[in-house]
Design a protein around this motif. Structure first.
Motif, PDB file in Angstrom:
ATOM      1  N   LEU A  33      27.929  59.976   0.823  1.00  0.00           N
ATOM      2  CA  LEU A  33      26.507  60.138   0.496  1.00  0.00           C
ATOM      3  C   LEU A  33      25.944  61.397   1.134  1.00  0.00           C
ATOM      4  N   LYS A  34      26.310  61.642   2.406  1.00  0.00           N
ATOM      5  CA  LYS A  34      25.830  62.849   3.105  1.00  0.00           C
ATOM      6  C   LYS A  34      26.358  64.109   2.427  1.00  0.00           C
ATOM      7  N   LEU A  35      27.642  64.070   2.034  1.00  0.00           N
ATOM      8  CA  LEU A  35      28.260  65.224   1.378  1.00  0.00           C
ATOM      9  C   LEU A  35      27.550  65.554   0.069  1.00  0.00           C
ATOM     10  N   ASN A  36      27.283  64.536  -0.749  1.00  0.00           N
ATOM     11  CA  ASN A  36      26.612  64.777  -2.025  1.00  0.00           C
ATOM     12  C   ASN A  36      25.178  65.253  -1.836  1.00  0.00           C
ATOM     13  N   GLU A  37      24.509  64.769  -0.798  1.00  0.00           N
ATOM     14  CA  GLU A  37      23.143  65.236  -0.505  1.00  0.00           C
ATOM     15  C   GLU A  37      23.160  66.731  -0.189  1.00  0.00           C
ATOM     16  N   LYS A  38      24.140  67.142   0.620  1.00  0.00           N
ATOM     17  CA  LYS A  38      24.265  68.570   0.970  1.00  0.00           C
ATOM     18  C   LYS A  38      24.558  69.406  -0.267  1.00  0.00           C
TER      19      LYS A  38
END
Length: 683
Positions: A192-197
């Motif tokens: 989730l963090k990766l896709n947000e970035k």
């Protein structure tokens, strides 16, 4: 006599062309999946395609081919890879798949027929991780090589990259030569963090954690692996009998002893019924895991029997994978419908070619807003991936541009409301457009649906279609009219598919809803930014609706947890004459607009102040909402997952993966239900 036709009349030439086309398609899907880290079709569609091709090849053996994807595992073209090729000492076979629990019994019967009758059979049940398969080799206890599955025979050397995965030991607790196989995954929290970035950077997001894990592991810059936080779990020791173990379950314990991370799930069971029971348990419990698992693996536990059972060219006969109903599938987008919600927000909904997703038929999915449509470049006619968000709402994840043929139609943002044709407008800094008409029928319908919903007044039998019907007949114009429906009882009975008993149940549920507490009524009113939790905060702080209506913005802001936006929304809501009129109507029907004001708790009473809690397993003394309320009442806060921010985990019967993760963290205090009751002074 040679068989010349299929049941539906295809001649041999057509059958041959069909088989060749299926092989061509599968090879293309394999190339994208294993080399480009991208899925063009869902797992279930791929499995069905392989199954259909296999059946055709068996029915028409003259068209069999050793190069067919039914005879090979994984990627079949690694020539363009930037990594060195390595031949596996022992092939990395794939598992036969089934989506039908009934076939588990068939698997056990097949095994039983091949094994001597005096042999007792037991089966190891494990989680099937949805990641990237890896083989790791050690010499004298030191890591020397990491190789991907590749085509099962030849993989890619990714040794330098796996060195950056902290859960793969560089040195074992014993100086052994061995090869161990497992799965590289990207934890859901990191995904989730990766896709947000990537969204913030304007980059295309990954469709799922598996593609993200594969794409990450195959980066040239190995520092990216550590940055993204790849993880690993191991489940197979090659030539395990060499190390003195006799069963697969023993080999897993041996791996743990050497320092390898496993899922901790390897249950030994002896019958199909027991296997199915535990599979049903894990199908629910998987939602509490921080990694994707798409099914369960069943293996004959005794290693000696593996040699008797043997392998096919592609799969072992001593194991089978049961796949859970698909969470992500592909389908065709047929069109877009624009809907209007209770706040006037106009949102796009994808109209889809019907498909089975997580056990239910899906024809519509959320597109969120026009900004998302543009960002994902989604068009009418596209082949798209859809998934269920939080296992409830289907949503479009991405379009698959490789299937476009030029006939796709771009989606245009509307300039007027699709319900009342009034102009739409976008507030400054907002991505959503809203209908400007305060009396838009779409808004009215949305407000009533919200009012009767489960988390609000919880009026059973009053779904979206019922709301629509009541509005159409003119029986209701707002939420207040719901409580006057008894006067239309005779007319309601005459409505198609209603009937006397259905109407009685509906009216009983409406009457019962008058008992819902004050905080539920506040939530049901649909005040912007006020959810279930903030509704409770407002109810506790005010005690009654009259006091709440007269609070200033400053007083509202002082209520901890409401926030600036919520405070202004509450203040503005009670300055609208229509809202005030509705409240008086509802008050007249006997809804709860007051509660006993709770005295401020002393610090001695708020014993959990600043502490965070989570519970897992089956509790004897509490329902889910009851224990949450008890924790909040004593000053604590409820979390939804195990993390470093968690202080206490309360465990009931059959506590699962949450307990294991809490134990691994080492910072979480674990309480039994009795210990929790004792702390609360209730025992």
């Amino acid at each position: 006599m040679e068989k010349m036709t299929l049941n539906f009349g295809e001649n041999l030439d057509n059958i041959k062309k069909k088989i060749e086309k299926m092989r061509e398609d599968i090879l293309k899907y394999n190339q994208y999946y294993y080399t480009n880290n991208e899925s063009l079709i869902s797992d279930v569609e791929y499995d069905n395609l392989i199954k259909e091709l296999k059946e055709l090849e068996e029915e028409y053996p003259q068209f069999k081919n050793v190069e067919s994807p039914t005879e090979k595992v994984g990627a079949t073209n690694l020539r363009e890879s930037k990594f060195q090729k390595v031949t596996h000492k022992k092939p990395m076979l794939s598992l036969s798949n089934t989506y039908n629990e009934g076939e588990i019994g068939d698997f056990i019967e097949r095994v039983r027929k091949l094994i001597p009758e005096d042999k007792e059979l037991k089966y190891a049940l494990e989680l099937k991780l949805d990641g990237l398969s890896i083989s790791v080799q050690y010499e004298k206890g030191k890591l020397v090589r990491g190789v991907t599955r590749g085509d099962g025979a030849i993989g890619e050397d990714v040794t330098e990259n796996i060195m950056e995965i902290t859960t793969i030991p560089h040195e074992l607790s014993e100086p052994l030569d061995l090869e161990v196989r497992g799965e590289i995954v990207l934890p859901l929290s990191n995904f989730l963090k990766l896709n947000e970035k990537r969204m913030e950077a304007g980059e295309e997001v990954f469709a799922n954690p598996r593609n993200a894990a594969s794409g990450t592991l195959r980066q040239i810059d190995s520092s990216i692996i550590k940055e993204r936080g790849l993880d690993s779990y191991f489940y197979f020791l090659v030539d395990a009998e060499k190390y003195g173990v006799k069963t697969h379950s023993e080999s897993i314990k041996f791996l743990e002893k050497l320092g390898f991370k496993t899922t901790g799930v390897c249950e030994v069971l002896e019958s199909a019924s027991k296997l199915k029971k535990r599979i049903d348990y894990w199908e629910k419990e998987k939602e509490n895991l921080d990694y994707e698992t798409d099914g369960m693996v069943i293996k004959v536990d005794e290693l000696e029997l593996w040699n008797i059972l043997g392998n096919t060219t592609k799969s072992p006969r001593w194991a089978i994978a049961y796949k859970f109903p698909a969470k992500q599938v592909t389908t065709t987008m047929l069109g877009v419908t624009w809907q209007v919600g209770r706040t006037g927000k106009v949102t796009p909904v994808a109209e889809l070619e019907e498909v089975l997703l997580s056990g239910s038929k899906v024809k519509r999915a959320s597109l969120h807003n026009f900004h998302e449509i543009e960002r994902k470049d989604i068009r009418i006619g596209d082949k798209v991936f859809i998934e269920k968000a939080a296992e409830i709402i289907p949503q479009v994840v991405k379009s698959i541009k490789e299937f476009r043929d030029g006939s796709e139609i771009q989606i245009v943002e509307p300039t007027e409301c699709p319900v009342c044709q009034s102009p739409v407008a976008r507030e400054e800094g907002q991505v959503d457009i809203k209908c400007t008409n305060p009396n838009c029928p779409g808004k009215i319908k949305g407000r009533i649906e919200y009012f009767v919903s489960r988390d609000a007044m919880n009026i059973s039998g009053f779904g979206s279609k019922m709301v629509e019907k009541m509005l159409e007949l003119g029986f209701i114009k707002n939420a207040g009219d719901i409580y006057n429906l008894k006067s239309h009882e005779e007319e309601l009975v005459k409505i198609e598919k209603m009937g006397k008993r259905s109407v009685e149940k509906l009216l009983e549920s409406i009457e019962e809803s008058k008992k819902r507490d004050y905080s539920k009524v506040l939530y049901a009113l649909g005040i912007p930014f006020i959810g279930k939790y903030s509704g409770k905060l407002l109810a506790n702080a005010s005690g009654n609706i009259d006091k709440l209506m007269n609070m200033s913005i400053e007083e509202l802001i002082e209520i901890d947890g409401v926030g600036d936006k919520g405070a202004k929304a509450v203040y503005d809501f009670f300055r609208d004459s229509e809202n005030l009129q509705l409240i008086e109507v509802l008050r007249g029907y006997g809804l709860q607009f007051a509660q006993e004001v709770k005295e401020e708790q002393s610090s001695e009473e708020r014993i959990f102040e600043g502490k965070t809690f989570l519970f897992t397993g089956t509790l004897k003394n509490f329902k889910r909402e009851e224990i949450k309320e008890e924790i909040e009442k004593l000053g604590g806060k409820n979390l939804s997952a195990v993390s470093k921010n968690l202080d206490y985990l309360i465990i009931g019967e059959k506590a699962g993966s949450k307990l294991k993760k809490a134990q691994e963290l080492g910072t979480v205090k674990i309480l039994t239900e009795d210990e929790f009751l004792e702390i609360c002074g209730k025992k």
